[in-house]
Every structure is written in C-alpha cells, then in structure tokens.
Write an enzyme that holds these catalytic residues in place. Sequence first.
Site, PDB file in Angstrom:
ATOM      1  N   LYS A 113       0.859  -1.195   0.000  1.00 33.27           N
ATOM      2  CA  LYS A 113       0.000   0.000   0.000  1.00 33.27           C
ATOM      3  C   LYS A 113       0.881   1.225   0.000  1.00 33.27           C
ATOM      4  CE  LYS A 113      -4.491   0.918   0.436  1.00 33.27           C
ATOM      5  NZ  LYS A 113      -5.599  -0.005   0.136  1.00 33.27           N
ATOM      6  N   ASP A 153      -6.959   4.225  -4.559  1.00 41.91           N
ATOM      7  CA  ASP A 153      -7.536   4.062  -3.221  1.00 41.91           C
ATOM      8  C   ASP A 153      -8.198   5.411  -2.894  1.00 41.91           C
ATOM      9  OD1 ASP A 153      -7.498   1.946  -0.938  1.00 41.91           O
ATOM     10  OD2 ASP A 153      -7.022   3.788   0.106  1.00 41.91           O
TER      11      ASP A 153
HETATM   12  N1  GLU Z   1      -7.338   0.100  -3.025  1.00 44.51           N
HETATM   13  C1  GLU Z   1      -8.147  -1.041  -3.282  1.00 44.51           C
HETATM   14  C2  GLU Z   1      -8.195  -1.945  -2.057  1.00 44.51           C
HETATM   15  O1  GLU Z   1      -8.016  -1.495  -0.951  1.00 44.51           O
HETATM   16  C3  GLU Z   1      -7.751  -1.764  -4.557  1.00 44.51           C
HETATM   17  C4  GLU Z   1      -6.357  -2.311  -4.591  1.00 44.51           C
HETATM   18  C5  GLU Z   1      -5.942  -2.858  -5.932  1.00 44.51           C
HETATM   19  O2  GLU Z   1      -6.740  -2.931  -6.844  1.00 44.51           O
HETATM   20  O3  GLU Z   1      -4.764  -3.213  -6.047  1.00 44.51           O
HETATM   21  O4  GLU Z   1      -8.502  -3.100  -2.151  1.00 44.51           O
END
Ligand code: GLU
Length: 423
Positions: A113, A153
């Site tokens: 992340k 996100d």
């Molecule tokens: N940010 C989204 C999550 O928390 C998607 C992450 C992604 O697609 O890699 O799942």
Amino acid sequence: MSGEEDKQNITLNPFEIAKRQIDIVAKMTNLNPDLIEIIKHPKRILEVSIPVRMDDGKLRVFTGYRVQHNDARGPFKGGIRYHFQVDLDEVKALATWMSIKTAVVDIPYGGGKGGIICNPKEMSQPELERMTRRFTWEISGIIGPFRDIPAPDVNTNPQTMAWIMDTYSMSTGRATPGVVTGKPIALGGSLGRNEATSRGVVICAREAAKITGVKLKDATVAITGYGNVGYNAAWLIEELGAKVVACSDSKGGIYDPNGLDARKVRKHKSKTGSVKGYAGAKDIAGKDIIGLDVDFLFPCALENEITSENVDQVKARIISEGANGPTTPEADEVIFKKGIFLVPDILANAGGVTVSYFEWLQNIRREYWTEEAVNEKLEYRMVKAFHEVHDIAKKETVHMRTAAYVLAVGRIATVMELRGLYP
Ligand code: GLU
C-alpha cells in the site's frame, strides 16, 4: 497522555489492530509461529520526500510511503491513498490487509500500500500531477509489473493511475501498462474495474441475505462514504430492489425513509461538494448513519467507523464492509454476539483488487475482455471466496473476519513454508 487515552490510541491504531487479528488466527490454528511472526512484519518500507512546486510558485515538501508487506504468493499489490490523515502505521495496516485480501480471493499477489500525506481537495490538477509524478519517480525502483503494482484508493482515480503509468514508462523507455491497475480504459484499464469493489460489496451482501433470510426487495440500506465505493454500491443494491435510505460523506449525512435516488444524490454531490442538502431528504450527522435501523449497512469511508463507543447503537442485520478497517476488534465481538452478519473488508471489498488482477492479465497478455466476461469472472470468484469463508465460520463457530483470516493466513503460510527461509 493518560492511561485511558493511551489504551484508546493502541486500540485504534490500525497496524496494532491488524497484528491482533493475525494473533487471533495464530491462537486458533497450529500454524508455525515463526511464519506468523514474519507475517506480522512488512517486508519493506520506503518513506520519501516529495518536493512539489505549487501553483503560487512556493515549494512544498510532502511525505509519501510505499509499504510492501508480503510477496510470497506474487507481486505486492495495493492502492495509493491521498489523505491528510495518512500515517505510516495506517499504510502498514492497509498493506497487511492487502496480503490477506489477495489470499482470501486466491489471486496470485501479495500485499502492499502507498500513501501521501496531503489534502488533495485543496490542490489543483497540475499540483496533483506534479506530486504524483515525483512520488512515482521516487518509488520507481521498487515497483513494476512483476514486483509491485499500485492501484487507486481513497482520493486517487484513473487519471492518477495514468500519470503513474506514464512516469514509470518514461523510466523504462516503453509503454508499461501492467505497472498499475485502475487505469482509464483507453490506456489499458479494464471494463468493470471502476465499479468492481462495489459489485463485490453487493455480491457479499446478497449472499449474506440468502443465509440470513433477509429479502432484498424493499430492504433498507445505509451507506457511509459516498466516493467511488459508496456511490456504486448504492445504485447496484438499488438494482436488486433495495432502498438506500441514508448516506453520508465527510461533510454530513442525509436520510429519507422512502429511499433516495443514488444517481441523483451523486449529481447533487458533484455540484455542491457534499450529499448534504439533497432535496427531499433530511440532513443528519454523518456519525448517526451507523445507528440507523436498516437491513444493510455498508461502511465505505475510512478506518474505525464502528468502535466500542458506538457498536451498541448498530441495528443493521447485515454489514458489508466497503472500506478497509471500518470495525475494531472489540466492536467485531459485540456484532457477532448481537447476531449481526458482518462480511469483513478483506472479503467484501476484494472485488476491486480481483478486477485489478483481471486488468493486469489483460495488459500482460495484450487482451481486451468484455464487461460481461469481467463481471462474470468477478461474480464467480467472489461467491466462491464468500462460501469458503462462510464454511470455515460455520465449522469453527467464529465470525466471518476470523474465518477469512484463517483461510488467508493459512494460504500465505503454506507458500512461505514451501519456499523456506532464505538464505
Ligand atoms: N485500493 C483497493 C483496495 O483497498 C484496490 C487495490 C488494488 O486494486 O490493487 O482493495
């Protein structure tokens, strides 16, 4: 800081919460404690300074992070968030939850992340572009289509992903769409990616309704957060015959017992900056959404929305978590005892990363799938994961979150065991 305050801070620290959730699984299973210890530590943390020339000519230096939690099962995968409340422990927790999430839905990724401490709502598009490009450059040594694949996100979107793709591609000398997912369709984005997280939230709510006997027709729904996830979940559940009676954003909430119109609320928010003041609905405090007497509650905002402070007020029969980390472990226990069916974030919102995986597959294979094909594959994977988790929950008499952890940590540990410890 008083003892009481200190205790509060520890309980609401997302990374402490993530580690406690892993500990619960460790106690329940006979997984190798060494592996559990490794899973409680992110593999790599990068903190970067991001100098940006603002439109007024002044220079500002932002702080950004990329946390790579675990890549035993495949490349690190997870979004990048722009928010003034971003901090390292939050990003570490979100990265951990991504490793768990990709394992719950069994896609060949680990978890990561990123985040930048900033207030994107007060920044212009050119400022956001310059910040995104410099951040991408600073992390470009550790990302890549087979290393670490960012995605949208909170407060980031397809345009942000396009800037990341372009900046990374400049450094490699060739168009590299597979470095990031959630891109605009014209740039190799996948049809269906934009609504995928919400589709997953609603699929899980529907499956939970079958189990609990809640009828979707005329069921009432309350939603916190009206960004990409909350809004799309609203119209998707309306399509199944339910009524969205309340929703909120960071500025406040609205309530109409006869049902709102998801798309009209979105138009109102685009025009005015908030759902507040929507004609025909009553303005309520955002925090009051949690306590409404509804069939479904979709928390789609940020962490720690349902805590030991307000969990007694929760009256919903089914909760499907669109946000990451909206419920604390203390609140989880109360919800379970109250007999409320909660589908945890690491399952309920995994539709987003699942379609990110489909997008990445299309990019590396140079394919384009139809929206029907994407949605059909998403439906299959979400339903499968939901029932795998539910079977464990029934067998072990635990709530769905613990069951999802048992499944995911087991999958990660199996791979780590097989790969062994290097050197
Ligand atoms: N940010 C989204 C999550 O928390 C998607 C992450 C992604 O697609 O890699 O799942």
